[in-house]
Design a protein around this motif. Structure first.
Motif, PDB file in Angstrom:
ATOM      1  N   UNK A  70       0.351  -1.234   0.318  1.00 48.43           N
ATOM      2  CA  UNK A  70       0.127  -0.554  -0.384  1.00 48.43           C
ATOM      3  C   UNK A  70       0.962   1.385  -0.377  1.00 48.43           C
ATOM      4  N   UNK A  71       1.744   1.162   0.787  1.00 46.71           N
ATOM      5  CA  UNK A  71       2.935   2.730   0.306  1.00 46.71           C
ATOM      6  C   UNK A  71       3.503   2.590  -0.815  1.00 46.71           C
ATOM      7  N   UNK A  72       3.627   1.695  -1.195  1.00 52.95           N
ATOM      8  CA  UNK A  72       3.696   1.722  -2.757  1.00 52.95           C
ATOM      9  C   UNK A  72       3.293   2.474  -3.565  1.00 52.95           C
ATOM     10  N   UNK A  73       1.339   2.036  -3.151  1.00 51.46           N
ATOM     11  CA  UNK A  73       0.942   2.258  -4.550  1.00 51.46           C
ATOM     12  C   UNK A  73       0.261   3.698  -4.020  1.00 51.46           C
ATOM     13  N   UNK A  74       0.043   4.084  -2.738  1.00 48.93           N
ATOM     14  CA  UNK A  74      -0.138   5.320  -2.580  1.00 48.93           C
ATOM     15  C   UNK A  74       1.458   6.711  -3.019  1.00 48.93           C
ATOM     16  N   UNK A  75       2.340   5.635  -2.243  1.00 54.97           N
ATOM     17  CA  UNK A  75       3.619   6.583  -3.189  1.00 54.97           C
ATOM     18  C   UNK A  75       3.374   6.976  -5.062  1.00 54.97           C
ATOM     19  N   UNK A  76       3.195   5.694  -5.578  1.00 53.00           N
ATOM     20  CA  UNK A  76       2.771   6.081  -7.099  1.00 53.00           C
ATOM     21  C   UNK A  76       1.724   6.958  -7.625  1.00 53.00           C
ATOM     22  N   UNK A 134      -6.923   6.513  -1.025  1.00 54.11           N
ATOM     23  CA  UNK A 134      -7.743   6.216   0.265  1.00 54.11           C
ATOM     24  C   UNK A 134      -8.055   4.673   0.541  1.00 54.11           C
ATOM     25  N   UNK A 135      -8.049   4.117  -0.211  1.00 57.35           N
ATOM     26  CA  UNK A 135      -8.256   2.770   0.331  1.00 57.35           C
ATOM     27  C   UNK A 135      -7.046   2.171   0.560  1.00 57.35           C
ATOM     28  N   UNK A 136      -5.908   1.972   0.465  1.00 54.43           N
ATOM     29  CA  UNK A 136      -4.605   1.792   0.516  1.00 54.43           C
ATOM     30  C   UNK A 136      -4.046   1.677   1.740  1.00 54.43           C
ATOM     31  N   UNK A 137      -4.739   3.770   2.234  1.00 56.02           N
ATOM     32  CA  UNK A 137      -4.323   4.283   3.895  1.00 56.02           C
ATOM     33  C   UNK A 137      -4.998   3.473   4.355  1.00 56.02           C
ATOM     34  N   UNK A 138      -6.440   3.394   3.847  1.00 56.73           N
ATOM     35  CA  UNK A 138      -7.885   2.863   5.386  1.00 56.73           C
ATOM     36  C   UNK A 138      -7.199   0.721   5.718  1.00 56.73           C
ATOM     37  N   UNK A 139      -6.637   0.519   4.496  1.00 56.63           N
ATOM     38  CA  UNK A 139      -6.098  -0.885   4.653  1.00 56.63           C
ATOM     39  C   UNK A 139      -5.051  -0.849   5.246  1.00 56.63           C
ATOM     40  N   UNK A 140      -3.703  -0.217   5.620  1.00 60.29           N
ATOM     41  CA  UNK A 140      -3.224  -0.140   6.025  1.00 60.29           C
ATOM     42  C   UNK A 140      -3.850   0.463   7.246  1.00 60.29           C
ATOM     43  N   UNK A 141      -4.803   1.472   7.902  1.00 59.13           N
ATOM     44  CA  UNK A 141      -5.269   1.844   9.281  1.00 59.13           C
ATOM     45  C   UNK A 141      -5.812   0.682   9.900  1.00 59.13           C
ATOM     46  N   UNK A 142      -6.234   0.164   9.079  1.00 59.53           N
ATOM     47  CA  UNK A 142      -7.042  -1.745   9.182  1.00 59.53           C
ATOM     48  C   UNK A 142      -5.643  -2.723  10.240  1.00 59.53           C
ATOM     49  N   UNK A 143      -4.755  -2.412   9.363  1.00 57.79           N
ATOM     50  CA  UNK A 143      -3.646  -3.121  10.006  1.00 57.79           C
ATOM     51  C   UNK A 143      -3.468  -3.202  10.341  1.00 57.79           C
ATOM     52  N   UNK A 144      -2.612  -1.720  10.937  1.00 55.91           N
ATOM     53  CA  UNK A 144      -2.354  -1.337  12.220  1.00 55.91           C
ATOM     54  C   UNK A 144      -3.300  -1.336  13.147  1.00 55.91           C
TER      55      UNK A 144
END
Length: 595
Positions: free
Chosen positions: A377-383, A407-417
């Motif tokens: 998700x970080x790579x996708x958000x960065x790209x 936004x979806x990737x950030x939500x996934x990162x938040x859910x993972x954390x």
């Protein structure tokens, strides 16, 4: 037996010694009295002969001489007086003592010398009429040829000797009887304390250290009894000290988490504790031994451990190695045992490093998994953010689409954390259960309705199987809903279109039973033991497929929630057929529980 006892040996020794002394004394006394009686008889006969000789020389009347001689001599003896060539006088005698004539005297050289006036003669001679012969003494007559002969039967001497012998034997018999009585009395006096000491020693051998020997005398035996009692006290003290040290050592060895094996120089196992026995049993089972870790009366060493032992004995240095047995990892440290400067064996410490190795692997896997889950998700958000910054997306719709992905990737990162934080709190024991009474059937129907839309969208038949009346149950509804959500979501994501997902709920003796069963792809058999670990995914390629995205933490969270309710969770699956996740909740109180 009597002869093996001290009483018998002492009695026999004393009796044998006294009997030997009495035997020698009897022989000597018999010889002495026999000679004494003969000499005494000869002396009396000589006295009689001298007296008769004086009478013969003083008187001439034959009748007077014979009468006086009869009065002087012993009644059992006979006097013969010879004058010149032919004249011979003989006195009478009691008994069957025969007369002797001049011819019998002259035939004997010694007796005939008396007639020639040479010297006195004492002799024992035989007469045909007597069995034992006679004792003869002769005295020559002065101033004339001839002599006086006095003789008596040896039966008189023999009878006197027999009487003396009887007296001696009677005395010896009385002495032996008295010796026997004395020997028994003495041996009993001596052996009675010894018998008590033997009984006390047997009691000591049985472990009765309070046994005391009575002190009856103040001699050497009494001192021996005092020393025996002192020995018993000292032995009790030292045995108690040894037992305390042994119990302390046994307690230390039994409570140790590490295994300990003590080995003598011959390679035989002397001491083990439970962890070491577990290792030996695991090794024996792996080797296919019918006797688990035993050979005869001794535990046997594994071949690898025996090689280490030989190396330790040869080099007299510490050796450390690591080996695997029955899926468990063991680190073995073996050190030589010294008896002063001599190596008398070795002691091995076995540490089960399986859990440490597993935790190291989990830590490495956790870092790799988290890195992998966050990197994408970080790579996708960065790209996509670079695409927006560089105005690659020209239209507003394209920018909105890129922003939506970010936004979806950030939500996934938040859910993972968040899930990682929840799992960490649960594993640390900080989960809080807010239990309350919940109507079970409406609770399940609400959860099933929540997933009906997703199931219909994927063409999956979601069904609920419960009894009409389940009543209420005490649990934390939010946490149990989270468990059902993870299980149902997994089942839907891994079930093909046209498949089924069944939710079961019923009461059993051990509590509430719930299961989520699907007809999906199933889980490989080798992966079943690991499905409840963090970041477990059936898809080993880690490729994100549509409809199968997830963090791999849901099942781990579900397991912790069920165990916080004091329940158990299980999985059954067959690849290509489907999977069933089930859990049981026991009856617990309504009070909130912090773990």
């Amino acid at each position: 037996m009597f002869w093996r006892s001290v009483v018998g040996k002492l009695w026999f020794t004393i009796l044998l010694l006294v009997s030997f002394v009495l035997f020698l004394l009897t022989v000597l006394l018999l010889e002495f009295f026999e000679n004494y009686h003969i000499l005494e008889a000869e002396r009396e006969l000589l006295q009689t002969a001298d007296k008769v000789s004086e009478i013969v020389q003083e008187y001439e009347d034959r009748e007077l001489i014979l009468d006086t001689s009869s009065r002087v001599k012993d009644p059992s003896s006979r006097v013969v007086i010879i004058f010149g060539e032919n004249d011979i006088w003989s006195s009478s005698a009691e008994g069957d003592l025969p007369q002797i004539d001049r011819k019998w005297i002259e035939e004997d050289n010694e007796l005939s010398s008396v007639l020639s006036g040479k010297e006195q003669v004492k002799k024992i001679a035989d007469i045909d009429n007597l069995q034992n012969g006679v004792m003869v003494v002769g005295t020559p007559l002065n101033n004339s040829s001839g002599g006086v002969f006095v003789y008596q039967s040896l039966d008189i001497v023999e009878e006197t000797t027999m009487q003396t012998t009887k007296i001696i034997f009677l005395g010896a018999g009385i002495a032996i009887i008295l010796t026997t009585i004395f020997a028994f009395f003495l041996s009993t006096r001596i052996t009675a304390p010894l018998i008590k000491m033997r009984e006390g020693a047997l009691e000591l051998a049985k472990g009765e250290f309070n046994t005391k020997i009575p002190i009856l005398t103040h001699d050497e035996i009494g001192e021996l009894a005092m020393a025996f009692n002192r020995m018993g006290r000292q032995l009790k003290f030292h045995i108690n000290a040894l037992n305390q040290e042994k119990e302390q050592l046994s307690g230390i060895l039994s409570s140790m988490a590490d295994g300990v094996i003590t080995i003598n120089r011959q390679g035989e196992i002397l001491i083990t504790n439970p962890p070491a026995e577990q290792y030996l049993q695991a090794w024996a089972y792996e080797e296919g031994s019918s006797e688990i870790g035993n050979k005869g009366d001794h535990l046997i060493l594994p071949d690898k451990v025996k090689d280490i032992f030989n190396q330790v004995i040869e080099t007299e240095t510490e050796v450390m190695t690591e080996m695997d047995t029955q899926g468990r990892n063991w680190v073995i440290i073996m050190t030589p045992l010294y008896d002063k400067d001599y190596v008398r064996g070795a002691v091995a410490v076995l540490r089960d490093m399986t859990e440490e190795r597993r935790l190291d692997k989990l830590r490495q896997d956790f870092i790799a998994n988290v890195s992998h889950e966050l990197r994408t998700p970080i790579s996708m958000m960065q790209g996509y953010s670079e695409a927006i910054v560089d105005d690659i997306a020209e239209s507003k719709e394209e920018k909105n689409e890129l922003a939506q992905i970010i936004y979806e990737e950030s939500q996934r990162m938040s859910r993972l954390v968040n899930e990682l934080l929840d799992l960490a709190r649960m594993e640390a024991g900080h989960i809080t259960l807010n239990k309350e009474r919940v109507e079970v059937r409406p609770f399940l129907e609400r959860i099933a309705r929540k997933f009906q839309g997703l199931a219909q969208e994927k063409g999956i038949n979601l069904r609920l199987h419960t009894a009409d009346e389940l009543g209420d149950k005490c649990f934390d509804p939010d946490r149990i809903e989270q468990v059902f959500t993870n299980l149902i979501d997994n089942a839907i994501r891994h079930t093909r279109e046209g498949g089924t997902v069944d939710i079961h709920m019923e009461y059993m003796e051990e509590g509430l039973y719930a299961a989520v069963q699907d007809s999906g792809t199933g889980i490989p058999e080798e992966d079943l033991p690991f499905v409840f670990e963090r970041f477990y995914k059936a898809d080993k390629s880690r490729k994100r497929k549509k409809g199968k995205t997830g963090t791999g933490l849901g099942l781990a969270i579900a397991k912790n929630i069920v165990e916080a309710h004091q329940g158990t969770v299980a999985v059954h699956s067959k690849e290509g057929t489907g999977t069933t996740f089930s859990f049981r909740l026991p009856d617990i109180s309504e009070d909130a529980q912090d773990l």
